[in-house]
Design a protein around this motif. Structure first.
Motif, short mmCIF file in Angstrom:
data_model
loop_
_atom_site.label_atom_id
_atom_site.label_comp_id
_atom_site.label_asym_id
_atom_site.label_seq_id
_atom_site.Cartn_x
_atom_site.Cartn_y
_atom_site.Cartn_z
N GLN A 1 0.84 -1.19 0.00
CA GLN A 1 0.00 0.00 0.00
C GLN A 1 0.88 1.24 0.00
O GLN A 1 1.86 1.33 0.74
N LEU A 2 0.52 2.19 -0.83
CA LEU A 2 1.27 3.44 -0.98
C LEU A 2 0.47 4.56 -0.35
O LEU A 2 -0.57 4.95 -0.87
N HIS A 3 0.96 5.07 0.78
CA HIS A 3 0.23 6.09 1.54
C HIS A 3 0.71 7.51 1.26
O HIS A 3 0.00 8.48 1.56
N GLY A 4 1.92 7.67 0.74
CA GLY A 4 2.44 9.01 0.50
C GLY A 4 3.77 8.96 -0.23
O GLY A 4 4.46 7.95 -0.22
N TRP A 5 4.12 10.09 -0.86
CA TRP A 5 5.38 10.15 -1.60
C TRP A 5 5.75 11.58 -1.91
O TRP A 5 4.92 12.49 -1.89
N THR A 6 7.02 11.77 -2.20
CA THR A 6 7.53 12.98 -2.84
C THR A 6 8.70 12.56 -3.72
O THR A 6 9.60 11.85 -3.28
N PHE A 7 8.67 12.98 -4.98
CA PHE A 7 9.75 12.69 -5.92
C PHE A 7 10.56 13.97 -6.09
O PHE A 7 10.07 14.97 -6.62
N MET A 8 11.82 13.93 -5.64
CA MET A 8 12.73 15.05 -5.81
C MET A 8 13.69 14.74 -6.96
O MET A 8 13.69 13.63 -7.49
N THR B 147 3.05 0.46 3.30
CA THR B 147 2.73 -0.65 4.19
C THR B 147 2.68 -1.93 3.34
O THR B 147 1.83 -2.04 2.45
N PRO B 148 3.58 -2.88 3.60
CA PRO B 148 3.59 -4.13 2.83
C PRO B 148 2.64 -5.17 3.44
O PRO B 148 2.35 -5.12 4.64
N HIS B 149 2.20 -6.10 2.61
CA HIS B 149 1.36 -7.18 3.09
C HIS B 149 2.17 -8.44 3.40
O HIS B 149 1.62 -9.42 3.90
N ASP B 150 3.46 -8.43 3.07
CA ASP B 150 4.34 -9.51 3.51
C ASP B 150 5.73 -8.95 3.76
O ASP B 150 6.04 -7.81 3.37
N ASP B 151 6.58 -9.73 4.40
CA ASP B 151 7.86 -9.22 4.86
C ASP B 151 8.81 -8.82 3.73
O ASP B 151 9.75 -8.06 3.96
N HIS B 152 8.59 -9.32 2.53
CA HIS B 152 9.50 -9.04 1.42
C HIS B 152 8.91 -8.07 0.41
O HIS B 152 9.54 -7.77 -0.61
#
Length: 228
Positions: free
Chosen positions: A56-63, A72-77
């Protein structure tokens, strides 16, 4: 003859269902994006990779020379797989477009687990205010390539999964936008900024001491490598 002993690097640990602040930088801070088209290409593969690896992608900034992500991942990898996927596809694109070869990003992305509650929204504000701190814009809404367009202005962005703490800011879209705009206007203290940077650079948990202990009890991993 003395032999230099190389110290083991802290391992990246992004367990399932824990939010993480991820930073990916260009090698030696070199430029990673030279145009809007480059950022659009990276964002396209970010969205595809997040779907593919169930992140899941909750936020970002591309510089121009680095990227901030709140995931937030749904598995450890999931996060490691996502970042490898991005590196492989985007670097191939970038090298072909600009007739270059070799690596583009640092070998190891930086990551910091983020406690829910006030720490997550504080981290999100830190990420989206990055262009303001860099002196590129006065208002975060004037920067095109961040998730503030969704959180503060209400733009629909398909790759965004709003975190539950954001949606809890208000019962309506207008209420959430108003409350988040208010949070953005509240300055982040120098100590808060320094703590977020320190945790990200060292791979530490951004959270309370109680949360860190709970994480240790739950996983058996303190996730607190010593400062170097």
């Amino acid at each position: 003859m003395r032999h230099r002993v190389s110290m083991p690097r802290p391992r990246r640990f992004c367990p399932a269902n824990f939010p993480a602040h991820v930073i990916q930088r260009g090698i030696n801070r070199q430029i990673c994006f030279t145009s809007d088209a480059d950022i659009a290409a990276y964002a396209h593969w970010l969205a595809a990779g997040a779907l593919k690896f169930r992140v899941q992608l909750h936020g970002w900034t591309f510089m121009s020379n680095h990227i901030h992500l709140l995931l937030t991942p749904h598995d450890d990898h999931g996060i490691s797989n996502l970042m490898q996927f991005l590196g492989r596809l985007y670097v191939r694109y970038f090298n072909y477009k600009y007739a270059r070869s070799g690596g583009l990003f640092e070998d190891r992305f930086k990551s910091s687990l983020v406690q829910d509650d006030i720490y997550l929204l504080t981290c999100l504000r830190y990420i989206e205010l990055n262009p303001v701190r860099a002196g590129m814009v006065i208002d975060p809404g004037d920067y095109r390539w961040s998730s503030y367009a969704a959180h503060g202005l209400g733009k629909k962005i398909s790759m965004l999964t709003p975190h539950r703490l954001y949606t809890a800011l208000g019962e309506t879209t207008a209420a959430r936008l108003s409350r988040y705009q208010q949070l953005i206007r509240e300055s982040l203290g120098a100590n808060v900024i320094a703590n977020i940077r320190h945790c990200a650079n060292k791979g530490l948990i951004l959270g309370s001491e109680q949360f860190k202990q709970q994480f240790t009890d739950l996983t058996g991993d303190s996730h607190s490598p010593p400062d170097q």
